[in-house]
Design an enzyme around this catalytic site. Sequence first.
Site, short mmCIF file in Angstrom:
data_model
loop_
_atom_site.label_atom_id
_atom_site.label_comp_id
_atom_site.label_asym_id
_atom_site.label_seq_id
_atom_site.Cartn_x
_atom_site.Cartn_y
_atom_site.Cartn_z
N ALA A 2 -1.68 13.77 6.50
CA ALA A 2 -1.47 12.32 6.56
C ALA A 2 -2.60 11.62 5.82
O ALA A 2 -3.78 11.86 6.08
CB ALA A 2 -1.44 11.85 8.02
N ASP A 3 -2.22 10.76 4.88
CA ASP A 3 -3.24 9.95 4.21
C ASP A 3 -3.40 8.66 5.00
O ASP A 3 -2.77 8.46 6.05
CB ASP A 3 -2.87 9.69 2.74
CG ASP A 3 -1.55 8.96 2.57
OD1 ASP A 3 -1.09 8.28 3.50
OD2 ASP A 3 -0.98 9.05 1.46
N SER A 4 -4.24 7.76 4.53
CA SER A 4 -4.52 6.54 5.28
C SER A 4 -3.28 5.68 5.46
O SER A 4 -3.09 5.06 6.51
CB SER A 4 -5.65 5.75 4.62
OG SER A 4 -5.31 5.43 3.29
N ASP A 9 -0.11 6.81 5.62
CA ASP A 9 0.70 7.47 6.64
C ASP A 9 0.20 7.12 8.04
O ASP A 9 0.98 6.85 8.95
CB ASP A 9 0.65 9.00 6.49
CG ASP A 9 1.41 9.50 5.28
OD1 ASP A 9 2.42 8.89 4.92
OD2 ASP A 9 0.98 10.53 4.72
N LYS A 10 -1.11 7.15 8.19
CA LYS A 10 -1.68 6.91 9.51
C LYS A 10 -1.46 5.46 9.95
O LYS A 10 -1.11 5.20 11.10
CB LYS A 10 -3.17 7.26 9.51
CG LYS A 10 -3.70 7.41 10.91
CD LYS A 10 -4.97 8.20 10.96
CE LYS A 10 -5.47 8.26 12.38
NZ LYS A 10 -6.80 8.78 12.50
#
Length: 80
Positions: free
Chosen positions: A37-39, A41-42
């Site tokens: 998860a990238d930023s 996604d989070k």
Amino acid sequence: MTEQEVFTKIAALIEKHFNIATDKITNELNFQTDLDADSIDKVEFVLELEDEFGAEISDEDAEKLATVGDAVQYILAHQN
């Protein structure tokens, strides 16, 4: 809401958002290392958590949610 009920709802969100089978989701599952998860996604996932549980999660608190277990415990501690 019980811990298991919170976990089940969060697992369903993760399954949908990250396209992973629910039987692979555990409390130890890490958003960044296990789900890549990238930023963005989070942030999207935190918004889904807020919608699902009617909670407001500050940016500072969201940064601390590294694992599924962290998210479960946060929701349990902040449920109305």
